[in-house]
Design an enzyme around this catalytic site. Structure first.
Site, short mmCIF file in Angstrom:
data_model
loop_
_atom_site.label_atom_id
_atom_site.label_comp_id
_atom_site.label_asym_id
_atom_site.label_seq_id
_atom_site.Cartn_x
_atom_site.Cartn_y
_atom_site.Cartn_z
N HIS A 160 -12.39 -2.18 3.12
CA HIS A 160 -10.99 -2.46 3.41
C HIS A 160 -10.63 -2.16 4.86
CE1 HIS A 160 -6.73 -2.44 1.48
NE2 HIS A 160 -6.65 -2.78 2.76
N GLU B 203 0.81 -1.21 0.00
CA GLU B 203 0.00 0.00 0.00
C GLU B 203 0.85 1.27 0.00
OE1 GLU B 203 -2.87 -0.10 -0.76
OE2 GLU B 203 -3.73 -2.01 -0.09
N HIS C 261 -2.28 2.64 8.46
CA HIS C 261 -3.43 1.96 7.87
C HIS C 261 -3.77 0.74 8.71
CE1 HIS C 261 -6.02 -0.33 5.35
NE2 HIS C 261 -5.07 -1.09 4.81
N HIS D 121 -6.87 -2.32 10.17
CA HIS D 121 -8.04 -3.13 9.83
C HIS D 121 -8.88 -3.35 11.09
CE1 HIS D 121 -5.89 -5.09 6.10
NE2 HIS D 121 -6.04 -3.79 5.99
#
Length: 222
Positions: free
Chosen positions: A163, A81, A100, A102
């Protein structure tokens, strides 16, 4: 050596410690998610490598690359990413760190395509007036970076459609706090929906706190 005298090794260590803190906070599992920090004054970033478990990650799994992905220090492959991180740094000169995650509740909203409204005062002051959901784009593409930048705007967090979450800050500690707070508020929102319709803050509070948010960004980027 960076232009301000900080060694790349020091920056890589800070990224590694932040990635471990992200994992300990329950914001990711296994090797999911990624963390980066921009080298001040240069188009370089230190970023976690792809597919490495945070429990066993070492300094070698954090690499320094330029914005085109060419290695400057370290032998690993940067996160898949990386293009999203670079897109954010190019669009937001005030941002020095990108995380980032999750995390469960933020990811649930991303899957539902549901933005997170301004629910509590701290959220607006730290994150901005809301957390928007990006348009869907395939992972690890320039299109994803563009979609996330559009959803982020001037805010410090965005939901990545189907995502997860991205949080940004003027440093790694702030980016981690942003991601932790966003997940906390997402949890509150989902819980509140079981009791009825969540009620956002009053308009006048949102306006005042958004002004405070913008003022803080100017101070930190000065």
């Amino acid at each position: 050596m960076t232009s301000n005298g900080t060694t790349y090794e020091q920056l890589r260590l800070e990224v590694l410690e932040s990635a471990r803190a992200m994992h300990r906070s329950g914001l990711v599992v296994g090797s999911s998610g990624n963390v980066s920090a921009r080298v001040r004054g240069e188009e370089l970033l230190a970023i976690t490598t792809a597919g490495k478990d945070y429990e066993t990650m070492g300094l070698d799994e954090v690499v320094v690359t330029d914005f085109e992905g060419d290695a400057v220090e370290g032998d690993g492959l940067p996160s898949t990413e990386m293009l999203m991180h670079v897109a954010i740094y190019r669009a937001r000169p005030d941002v020095r760190a990108v995380m980032h995650t999750h995390s469960v509740y933020a990811s649930a909203l991303a899957v539902a395509g549901e933005p997170l409204p301004p629910l509590i005062d701290e959220m607006v002051i730290v994150l901005g007036d809301s957390i928007q959901v990006s348009d869907y784009a395939f992972p690890a593409t320039e299109e994803l970076g563009d979609a996330v930048v559009a959803a982020l705007g001037e805010r410090n967090a965005a939901l990545i459609r189907n995502h997860g979450l991205v949080g940004v800050g003027s440093n790694l500690a702030e980016a981690l706090h942003v991601c932790q707070l966003a997940e906390h508020v997402a949890h509150i929102y989902v819980a509140a929906k079981t009791l009825g319709t969540p009620r956002p803050l009053p308009d006048e509070a949102i306006a005042t706190e958004t002004t405070l948010f913008r003022m803080s960004r100017k101070v930190e980027s000065a």
